[in-house]
Enzyme design. Structure first.
Site, PDB file in Angstrom:
ATOM      1  N   ARG A 147      42.796  24.755  52.513  1.00  0.00           N
ATOM      2  CA  ARG A 147      42.035  25.349  51.105  1.00  0.00           C
ATOM      3  C   ARG A 147      41.259  24.841  50.385  1.00  0.00           C
ATOM      4  O   ARG A 147      39.860  24.383  49.966  1.00  0.00           O
ATOM      5  CB  ARG A 147      41.895  26.454  50.317  1.00  0.00           C
ATOM      6  CG  ARG A 147      41.176  27.747  50.231  1.00  0.00           C
ATOM      7  CD  ARG A 147      41.878  28.886  49.943  1.00  0.00           C
ATOM      8  NE  ARG A 147      41.212  30.616  50.258  1.00  0.00           N
ATOM      9  CZ  ARG A 147      41.263  31.261  49.696  1.00  0.00           C
ATOM     10  NH1 ARG A 147      42.219  32.179  48.811  1.00  0.00           N
ATOM     11  NH2 ARG A 147      40.034  32.487  49.870  1.00  0.00           N
ATOM     12  N   LYS A 192      40.668  45.911  32.799  1.00  0.00           N
ATOM     13  CA  LYS A 192      40.363  45.655  34.508  1.00  0.00           C
ATOM     14  C   LYS A 192      40.265  46.300  35.132  1.00  0.00           C
ATOM     15  O   LYS A 192      39.849  46.942  35.875  1.00  0.00           O
ATOM     16  CB  LYS A 192      40.900  44.114  34.488  1.00  0.00           C
ATOM     17  CG  LYS A 192      40.277  43.835  36.089  1.00  0.00           C
ATOM     18  CD  LYS A 192      39.346  43.493  36.064  1.00  0.00           C
ATOM     19  CE  LYS A 192      39.232  43.405  38.661  1.00  0.00           C
ATOM     20  NZ  LYS A 192      37.590  43.408  38.330  1.00  0.00           N
ATOM     21  N   CYS A 249      39.785  44.332  46.234  1.00  0.00           N
ATOM     22  CA  CYS A 249      40.324  45.420  44.758  1.00  0.00           C
ATOM     23  C   CYS A 249      40.885  46.048  44.413  1.00  0.00           C
ATOM     24  O   CYS A 249      41.386  46.803  43.820  1.00  0.00           O
ATOM     25  CB  CYS A 249      39.241  44.477  43.628  1.00  0.00           C
ATOM     26  SG  CYS A 249      39.697  42.574  43.774  1.00  0.00           S
ATOM     27  N   PHE A 298      35.495  40.027  36.084  1.00  0.00           N
ATOM     28  CA  PHE A 298      34.781  41.005  36.249  1.00  0.00           C
ATOM     29  C   PHE A 298      33.416  41.070  37.325  1.00  0.00           C
ATOM     30  O   PHE A 298      32.627  41.403  38.809  1.00  0.00           O
ATOM     31  CB  PHE A 298      33.877  41.882  35.018  1.00  0.00           C
ATOM     32  CG  PHE A 298      35.456  42.557  34.030  1.00  0.00           C
ATOM     33  CD1 PHE A 298      35.960  43.736  34.840  1.00  0.00           C
ATOM     34  CD2 PHE A 298      35.268  42.192  33.326  1.00  0.00           C
ATOM     35  CE1 PHE A 298      36.290  44.379  33.387  1.00  0.00           C
ATOM     36  CE2 PHE A 298      36.459  42.769  32.297  1.00  0.00           C
ATOM     37  CZ  PHE A 298      36.521  43.321  32.597  1.00  0.00           C
ATOM     38  N   VAL A 302      38.126  34.414  43.289  1.00  0.00           N
ATOM     39  CA  VAL A 302      38.533  34.046  41.579  1.00  0.00           C
ATOM     40  C   VAL A 302      38.582  32.648  41.049  1.00  0.00           C
ATOM     41  O   VAL A 302      37.225  32.470  40.574  1.00  0.00           O
ATOM     42  CB  VAL A 302      38.451  35.343  41.074  1.00  0.00           C
ATOM     43  CG1 VAL A 302      39.159  34.905  39.640  1.00  0.00           C
ATOM     44  CG2 VAL A 302      38.781  36.545  41.560  1.00  0.00           C
TER      45      VAL A 302
HETATM   46  N1  LIG Z   1      38.222  38.927  44.884  1.00  0.00           N
HETATM   47  C1  LIG Z   1      37.390  39.513  43.509  1.00  0.00           C
HETATM   48  O1  LIG Z   1      36.419  39.432  43.835  1.00  0.00           O
HETATM   49  C2  LIG Z   1      38.114  39.714  42.403  1.00  0.00           C
HETATM   50  C3  LIG Z   1      37.963  39.887  41.401  1.00  0.00           C
HETATM   51  C4  LIG Z   1      37.903  40.645  40.117  1.00  0.00           C
HETATM   52  C5  LIG Z   1      39.051  40.174  40.443  1.00  0.00           C
HETATM   53  N2  LIG Z   1      40.333  39.997  41.342  1.00  0.00           N
HETATM   54  C6  LIG Z   1      41.754  39.423  41.411  1.00  0.00           C
HETATM   55  O2  LIG Z   1      41.628  37.597  41.124  1.00  0.00           O
HETATM   56  C7  LIG Z   1      43.429  37.383  41.871  1.00  0.00           C
HETATM   57  C8  LIG Z   1      42.710  36.280  42.707  1.00  0.00           C
HETATM   58  O3  LIG Z   1      41.673  37.070  44.078  1.00  0.00           O
HETATM   59  P1  LIG Z   1      41.715  35.955  44.517  1.00  0.00           P
HETATM   60  O4  LIG Z   1      39.567  37.251  45.161  1.00  0.00           O
HETATM   61  O5  LIG Z   1      41.073  34.875  44.552  1.00  0.00           O
HETATM   62  O6  LIG Z   1      42.625  35.967  45.776  1.00  0.00           O
HETATM   63  P2  LIG Z   1      42.680  34.833  46.577  1.00  0.00           P
HETATM   64  O7  LIG Z   1      43.592  35.086  47.774  1.00  0.00           O
HETATM   65  O8  LIG Z   1      41.358  34.218  47.531  1.00  0.00           O
HETATM   66  O9  LIG Z   1      43.178  33.096  46.079  1.00  0.00           O
HETATM   67  C9  LIG Z   1      43.935  33.130  45.542  1.00  0.00           C
HETATM   68  C10 LIG Z   1      45.017  31.610  46.136  1.00  0.00           C
HETATM   69  O10 LIG Z   1      45.962  31.189  45.260  1.00  0.00           O
HETATM   70  C11 LIG Z   1      46.625  31.013  45.484  1.00  0.00           C
HETATM   71  N3  LIG Z   1      48.571  31.488  45.368  1.00  0.00           N
HETATM   72  C12 LIG Z   1      49.419  31.580  44.893  1.00  0.00           C
HETATM   73  N4  LIG Z   1      50.344  31.524  45.435  1.00  0.00           N
HETATM   74  C13 LIG Z   1      49.603  30.211  44.152  1.00  0.00           C
HETATM   75  C14 LIG Z   1      50.790  29.158  43.567  1.00  0.00           C
HETATM   76  N5  LIG Z   1      52.453  29.246  42.972  1.00  0.00           N
HETATM   77  N6  LIG Z   1      50.230  28.296  42.995  1.00  0.00           N
HETATM   78  C15 LIG Z   1      48.967  27.565  43.588  1.00  0.00           C
HETATM   79  N7  LIG Z   1      48.186  28.384  44.764  1.00  0.00           N
HETATM   80  C16 LIG Z   1      48.667  29.421  44.587  1.00  0.00           C
HETATM   81  C17 LIG Z   1      46.536  31.069  47.610  1.00  0.00           C
HETATM   82  O11 LIG Z   1      46.747  30.339  48.306  1.00  0.00           O
HETATM   83  C18 LIG Z   1      45.314  31.348  47.603  1.00  0.00           C
HETATM   84  O12 LIG Z   1      44.203  30.154  47.746  1.00  0.00           O
HETATM   85  C19 LIG Z   1      43.516  38.718  42.105  1.00  0.00           C
HETATM   86  O13 LIG Z   1      44.597  39.096  41.369  1.00  0.00           O
HETATM   87  C20 LIG Z   1      42.515  39.538  42.204  1.00  0.00           C
HETATM   88  O14 LIG Z   1      42.436  41.134  42.169  1.00  0.00           O
HETATM   89  C21 LIG Z   1      39.315  39.202  42.336  1.00  0.00           C
END
Ligand SMILES: NC(=O)c1ccc[n+]([C@@H]2O[C@H](COP(=O)([O-])OP(=O)(O)OC[C@H]3O[C@@H](n4cnc5c(N)ncnc54)[C@H](O)[C@@H]3O)[C@@H](O)[C@H]2O)c1
Length: 460
Positions: free
Chosen positions: A43, A221, A277, A163, A17
């Site tokens: 990353r 959401k 999700c 979204f 995201v």
């Molecule tokens: N993947 C999707 O399609 C999607 C869509 C909408 C919403 N979301 C929501 O968005 C959020 C993120 O999802 P994602 O898929 O991007 O997750 P992800 O695991 O790909 O990315 C999260 C990142 O946050 C980093 N992180 C964690 N703690 C940290 C900190 N204290 N400081 C700095 N970095 C930190 C992690 O290292 C990781 O790289 C979640 O809440 C998810 O539910 C995801």
């Protein structure tokens, strides 16, 4: 933020995201400086390289356009926080695996750690934006932590859930159905909300930007994901009945989807939904409902997840029953392992449950996927049994008793199935978990063909 320098935007969390969202904001808003930080140095290095850490159509171009101009990826979280006017928090919020609410509640440890980091490094007022998907009323806790500072700093918490769908993230971000921004209804809250609305209004038509109170935004959401998943479980439940009655699931889906009250989308029967999700967000909703004593509501939504798990096992049982009740020692090729096409993401992919159950039955599982083999390897690490990873679908199918389509990659529609049939054990089977293949054509080649919610085409 009325001074002359450009507004500094920070995003904490450079995942599926944070990365794409900020890349699009930077590309659309050259007047903003956008920095994305993460604790994961590998990353961040990938975001700064030619091989981005996630596969997403169109992402490379957007990143190339803005990176180094007004889009930066860094591990220096402290500096990022200090310099930011607006901080989006996009860290992961997985399902808790321990203690109270294990297997259901959201694990908010990354989230809270971020709040404390923001507090530790801030020297002026900021707007903090919830981008992660969170339980309703999380902003209250966030505000309490942030505004506990002794320096008189002010933090306004705004909810702006994302979204986007993986596989179409860039298209969704560039042309969203809507953008939702929720805040407190106080003058300060509304001012913070407007600052976020103004960013999106650079490219999103105003009428597609919805403003609401904080709690509606947070809950919308979870509700959107619950409704989307519910449609899949609903059509999948009917697919089972189709298989018993010779009704055809695609005909039923078309017939009901042309009703404008129902609509045609998200009515595709399959081996089940996956992705990071849907399951986690529904279980989170279930947990919240239970914590408010709303057990009937919780049970209702929980059944969406249960039907999905049942559908995945049902797919394996169909394979087993038709391979003469044993797959032990048989080679079974899984076509696809990503949870959907056009992504390399395998989180909660139905492929995981299918592979595990086939391995428990002692099958030899061969997994092929154009983007997800690295992630597939990680998902199945430590699982006992015979599993191989093969980039080439033709080689994956060689000597197999059956092919099971797990992901709707369009490349699987255009393979040379005559060649594949020749290379397989006989009788040869196809189990199409996505209903993407031409069943009649495969049957004519000699395959026994099973699809979801369809009459099987068998030669015996
Ligand atoms: N993947 C999707 O399609 C999607 C869509 C909408 C919403 N979301 C929501 O968005 C959020 C993120 O999802 P994602 O898929 O991007 O997750 P992800 O695991 O790909 O990315 C999260 C990142 O946050 C980093 N992180 C964690 N703690 C940290 C900190 N204290 N400081 C700095 N970095 C930190 C992690 O290292 C990781 O790289 C979640 O809440 C998810 O539910 C995801």
């Amino acid at each position: 933020m009325g001074d002359q320098r450009p507004t500094n935007i920070l995003c904490i969390g450079a995942g599926y995201v944070g990365g794409p969202t900020m890349a699009v904001i930077a590309a659309k808003c050259p007047h903003l400086k956008v920095t994305v930080v993460d604790v994961n140095a590998e990353r961040i290095a990938a975001w700064n390289s030619d091989r981005l850490p996630i596969y997403e159509p169109g992402l490379d171009e957007v990143v190339r356009q803005a990176r180094g101009r007004n889009l930066f990826f860094s591990t220096d979280i402290a500096t990022g926080i200090r310099e930011a006017d607006i901080i989006f928090v996009s860290v992961n919020t997985p399902t808790k695996t321990f203690g109270e609410g294990a297997g259901c509640a959201a694990d908010l440890q990354y989230w809270e750690r971020t709040a404390r980091q923001i507090l530790a490094h801030s020297t002026r007022d900021k707007i903090v934006v919830e981008k992660s998907t969170l339980p309703v009323r999380t902003a209250e806790a966030m505000e309490r932590i942030l505004n506990s500072n002794g320096q008189g700093l002010r933090f306004d918490v705004v909810s702006n859930p994302e979204f986007l769908a993986e596989g179409t993230a860039i298209r969704d971000l560039e042309n969203p159905d809507r953008v939702l921004v929720g805040s407190r209804e106080t003058p300060e809250g509304v001012r913070a909300r407007r600052a976020i609305v103004d960013i999106y209004a650079t490219w999103v038509p105003r009428e597609r930007i919805i403003e609401s109170n904080l709690w509606s935004s947070e809950l919308s959401k979870l509700t959107a994901n619950a409704f989307l998943a519910q449609r899949i479980s609903s059509i999948n439940s009917i697919s089972a009945l189709c298989e018993r009655t010779e009704a055809d699931i695609d005909e039923v889906a078309y017939a009901i989807g042309t009703d404008s009250r129902i609509g045609p989308r998200f009515l595709k029967a399959s081996v089940g939904f996956g992705g990071s999700c849907f399951k986690k967000d529904i279980l989170n909703l279930v947990y919240i409902c239970r914590s408010y004593g709303l057990h009937e509501v919780a049970d209702y939504w929980e059944s969406v997840v249960r039907i999905n798990e049942w559908q995945q096992s049902r797919f394996v049982r169909t394979i087993l029953a038709n391979l003469f009740n044993t797959v032990a020692g048989k080679r079974i090729a899984l076509f696809g392992f990503a949870f959907k096409a056009d992504t390399g993401d395998t989180r909660e992919s139905p492929g995981i449950a299918v592979a595990r159950q086939l391995l428990e039955e002692r099958a030899h599982v061969v997994i092929t996927d154009p983007q997800a083999l690295d992630n597939a390897r990680q998902e199945l690490e430590g699982v006992t049994g015979s599993v191989t990873f093969e980039p080439d679908p033709y080689r994956a199918a060689e000597g197999a008793h059956a092919i099971a389509v797990i992901t709707e990659w369009s490349l699987y529609k255009t393979l040379d199935y005559a060649r594949i049939f020749r290379s397989m054990e006989k009788p040869a089977f196809v189990f199409d978990g996505r209903n993407i293949l031409d069943r009649e054509a495969l049957f004519a080649l000699g395959f026994n063909v099973f699809a979801i919610g369809k009459k099987p085409l068998k030669h015996f």
